[in-house]
Write a protein that holds these residues in place. Structure first.
Motif, mmCIF file in Angstrom:
data_model
loop_
_atom_site.group_PDB
_atom_site.id
_atom_site.type_symbol
_atom_site.label_atom_id
_atom_site.label_comp_id
_atom_site.label_asym_id
_atom_site.label_seq_id
_atom_site.Cartn_x
_atom_site.Cartn_y
_atom_site.Cartn_z
ATOM 1 N N THR A 230 0.987 -1.356 -0.018
ATOM 2 C CA THR A 230 -0.276 -0.033 -0.128
ATOM 3 C C THR A 230 0.569 1.714 0.021
ATOM 4 N N ASP A 231 2.404 1.001 0.323
ATOM 5 C CA ASP A 231 2.883 2.438 -0.012
ATOM 6 C C ASP A 231 3.058 2.493 -1.159
ATOM 7 N N ARG A 232 2.636 3.839 -1.626
ATOM 8 C CA ARG A 232 2.225 4.533 -2.879
ATOM 9 C C ARG A 232 3.590 5.281 -3.269
ATOM 10 N N HIS A 233 4.650 4.894 -2.920
ATOM 11 C CA HIS A 233 5.949 5.631 -3.512
ATOM 12 C C HIS A 233 7.107 4.364 -3.352
ATOM 13 N N ILE A 234 7.302 4.387 -5.023
ATOM 14 C CA ILE A 234 7.480 2.686 -5.512
ATOM 15 C C ILE A 234 9.075 2.913 -5.524
ATOM 16 N N GLY A 235 9.996 1.810 -4.941
ATOM 17 C CA GLY A 235 10.997 1.665 -4.135
ATOM 18 C C GLY A 235 11.386 0.548 -4.316
ATOM 19 N N TYR A 236 13.165 0.083 -4.261
ATOM 20 C CA TYR A 236 13.950 -0.999 -4.873
ATOM 21 C C TYR A 236 13.886 -1.543 -3.630
ATOM 22 N N ASP A 237 13.871 -2.583 -2.986
ATOM 23 C CA ASP A 237 13.992 -3.020 -1.696
ATOM 24 C C ASP A 237 13.561 -4.541 -1.573
ATOM 25 N N PRO A 238 14.637 -4.877 -2.411
ATOM 26 C CA PRO A 238 13.705 -6.629 -2.424
ATOM 27 C C PRO A 238 13.865 -7.312 -0.999
ATOM 28 N N VAL A 239 14.423 -7.265 0.333
ATOM 29 C CA VAL A 239 14.452 -7.693 1.148
ATOM 30 C C VAL A 239 12.732 -7.521 2.073
ATOM 31 N N GLY A 240 12.431 -5.511 2.034
ATOM 32 C CA GLY A 240 11.518 -4.744 2.431
ATOM 33 C C GLY A 240 10.095 -5.007 2.177
ATOM 34 N N ARG A 241 10.424 -5.083 0.566
ATOM 35 C CA ARG A 241 9.320 -5.460 -0.167
ATOM 36 C C ARG A 241 9.222 -5.897 -1.273
ATOM 37 N N PRO A 242 9.018 -7.587 -0.990
ATOM 38 C CA PRO A 242 9.655 -8.076 -2.145
ATOM 39 C C PRO A 242 8.945 -7.987 -3.349
ATOM 40 N N GLU A 243 7.660 -7.691 -2.683
ATOM 41 C CA GLU A 243 6.583 -8.222 -4.615
ATOM 42 C C GLU A 243 6.906 -6.865 -5.620
ATOM 43 N N VAL A 244 6.447 -5.965 -4.944
ATOM 44 C CA VAL A 244 6.940 -4.596 -5.614
ATOM 45 C C VAL A 244 8.412 -4.754 -6.267
ATOM 46 N N SER A 245 9.187 -5.480 -5.578
ATOM 47 C CA SER A 245 10.204 -5.190 -6.145
ATOM 48 C C SER A 245 11.243 -6.138 -7.194
ATOM 49 N N SER A 246 10.425 -7.252 -6.765
ATOM 50 C CA SER A 246 10.593 -8.763 -7.966
ATOM 51 C C SER A 246 10.216 -7.757 -9.208
ATOM 52 N N LEU A 247 8.717 -6.453 -9.256
ATOM 53 C CA LEU A 247 7.846 -6.272 -10.421
ATOM 54 C C LEU A 247 8.650 -5.181 -10.936
ATOM 55 N N LEU A 248 9.852 -4.142 -10.049
ATOM 56 C CA LEU A 248 10.395 -3.259 -10.985
ATOM 57 C C LEU A 248 11.809 -3.992 -11.447
ATOM 58 N N LEU A 249 12.476 -5.273 -10.946
ATOM 59 C CA LEU A 249 13.260 -5.991 -11.427
ATOM 60 C C LEU A 249 13.055 -6.669 -12.545
ATOM 61 N N LEU A 250 11.513 -6.951 -12.957
ATOM 62 C CA LEU A 250 11.390 -7.413 -14.256
ATOM 63 C C LEU A 250 11.504 -6.507 -15.273
ATOM 64 N N ALA A 251 10.326 -5.419 -15.152
ATOM 65 C CA ALA A 251 10.484 -3.784 -15.554
ATOM 66 C C ALA A 251 12.136 -3.694 -16.110
ATOM 67 N N ALA A 252 12.801 -3.656 -14.990
ATOM 68 C CA ALA A 252 13.925 -3.623 -15.098
ATOM 69 C C ALA A 252 14.977 -4.029 -16.209
ATOM 70 N N LEU A 253 14.888 -5.721 -16.041
ATOM 71 C CA LEU A 253 15.364 -6.609 -16.473
ATOM 72 C C LEU A 253 14.497 -6.634 -18.189
ATOM 73 N N CYS A 254 13.910 -6.319 -18.633
ATOM 74 C CA CYS A 254 13.074 -6.284 -20.004
ATOM 75 C C CYS A 254 13.328 -4.942 -20.793
ATOM 76 N N LEU A 255 13.585 -3.225 -19.522
ATOM 77 C CA LEU A 255 14.107 -2.249 -20.381
ATOM 78 C C LEU A 255 15.667 -2.144 -20.503
ATOM 79 N N ASP A 256 16.167 -2.475 -19.691
ATOM 80 C CA ASP A 256 17.392 -3.167 -19.494
ATOM 81 C C ASP A 256 17.983 -1.090 -18.759
ATOM 82 N N ARG A 257 17.248 -1.096 -17.934
ATOM 83 C CA ARG A 257 17.631 -0.614 -16.963
ATOM 84 C C ARG A 257 17.448 -1.072 -15.573
ATOM 85 N N THR A 258 18.085 -0.699 -14.451
ATOM 86 C CA THR A 258 18.015 -0.687 -13.367
ATOM 87 C C THR A 258 16.763 -0.577 -12.324
ATOM 88 N N PRO A 259 16.814 -1.797 -11.543
ATOM 89 C CA PRO A 259 14.884 -1.695 -10.836
ATOM 90 C C PRO A 259 15.188 -0.221 -10.262
#
Ligand code: TRP
Length: 332
Positions: A230-259
């Motif tokens: 529910t945190d509206r501020h999107i941040g990459y934190d694989p330990v604290g926010r694994p689900e949001v971080s995995s989505l960021l990682l997926l986008a990053a892999l597709c976009l060739d950017r960092t999460p």
């Protein structure tokens, strides 16, 4: 992987069980890397491990269908059958014969303490554990050693099998003559693990995976349903926010950017915005792969040709290795 200085000096073997379509976890975990290595000139063998399907179930349902789906996924991802050898291990008798001498080189105790096998027994759908469950890692050693592969791209869970393969190669060489088998090394994927849309491990059987074959709409639906927080501020934190971080990682892999770059571009726009970014990134990335897959899917005869030729090539290599093994063992 970056340490490969002369690609033509290496031979890679890796593979998958034909139990369903491959998903993005497979793609970014290993498939993409196989293709990259093939493209720089490493010789690539891909085993469709059909006997391994029977480790945790009594019957392999729709085996032919699953084998064809795997071939489609490989071709769509860029495995080139003109350079790579795609085969099913049940079609290569000499490979399977290696199982017998190899079994003689390992102890029951070694087989029973394999952590991956233990885990699979814990999750098995069978009430009784079959002998194949205990011995398939030895069969996997035959998959790897029949073609004398020296590099094996795998995930973490396969490391015990690779260690066993090295043990078998070493013991065979010690007992019957040095130098028949190389001691292959694992090529561990550098990509961190992608979670499924429910926040657990991405897996064919859990219905939480985005397959390569899925359509754009299905992909959008799956990502829309994905678990976030529910945190509206999107941040990459694989330990604290694994689900949001995995989505960021997926986008990053597709976009060739960092999460983190992806997170930054979304800022405080919340989960809905994140999901929109991920959906567009995945669908755009997969579009050419899916188009190729659909094209190959229309030509079943071609798929069968790819397999027949791969099996023939694998058989020739296995026959040579088996002849060497029999000579070393005084023709057992
Ligand atoms: N055990 C692997 C899996 O479950 C599949 C496999 C079979 C394999 N033989 C192999 C992987 C040889 C690497 C090398 O995914």
């Amino acid at each position: 992987m970056d340490t490969i200085t002369d690609p033509t000096r290496h031979r890679i073997l890796t593979g998958d069980r034909p139990t369903g379509r491959l998903h993005l976890g497979h793609y970014f975990g290993t498939l993409q890397n196989r293709v990259r290595l093939q493209d720089i000139g490493v010789e690539l063998y891909v085993v469709i491990a059909d006997y391994q399907v029977l480790t945790d179930r009594d019957v392999a349902d729709d085996l032919t269908g699953h084998v064809e789906e795997l071939v489609l996924d490989y071709l769509a991802a860029g495995v080139d059958p003109a350079r790579a050898t795609i085969f099913t291990h049940s079609a290569v008798p000499a490979l399977n014969q290696l199982l017998l001498p190899f079994l003689s080189l390992v102890s029951v105790a070694e087989l029973s303490r394999n952590p991956t096998v233990k885990d699979e027994i814990a999750h098995s759908r069978q009430s009784a554990v079959s002998g194949l469950m205990f011995t398939y890692p030895v069969h996997q050693a035959a998959d790897i050693l029949f073609c004398k592969a020296d590099l094996v791209p795998v995930g973490q869970d396969q490391l015990p099998h690779l260690e066993l393969t090295r043990t078998i190669a070493r013991r065979f060489n010690d007992r019957y003559g040095a130098g028949v088998f190389p001691e292959p090394e694992a090529l561990l994927s550098k990509a961190p693990l992608l979670l499924g849309t429910d926040g657990t491990k991405m897996s064919k059987s859990r219905g939480n995976a985005i397959t390569l074959a899925a359509g754009a709409d299905e992909t959008a639906r799956l990502i829309k349903r994905a678990k976030t927080d529910t945190d509206r501020h999107i941040g990459y934190d694989p330990v604290g926010r694994p689900e949001v971080s995995s989505l960021l990682l997926l986008a990053a892999l597709c976009l060739d950017r960092t999460p983190s770059q992806v997170a930054h571009s979304i800022g405080a726009a919340g989960s809905a915005a994140l999901k929109k970014v991920v959906t567009e990134a995945v669908n755009e990335y997969l579009a050419p792969i899916r188009a190729r897959r659909a094209e190959y899917a229309r030509d079943r005869a071609y798929l069968r040709t790819v397999l027949r030729e791969g099996n023939e090539r694998a058989r020739a290599v296995a026959d040579t290795t088996l002849a060497e093994v029999r000579a070393a063992m005084n023709s057992l």
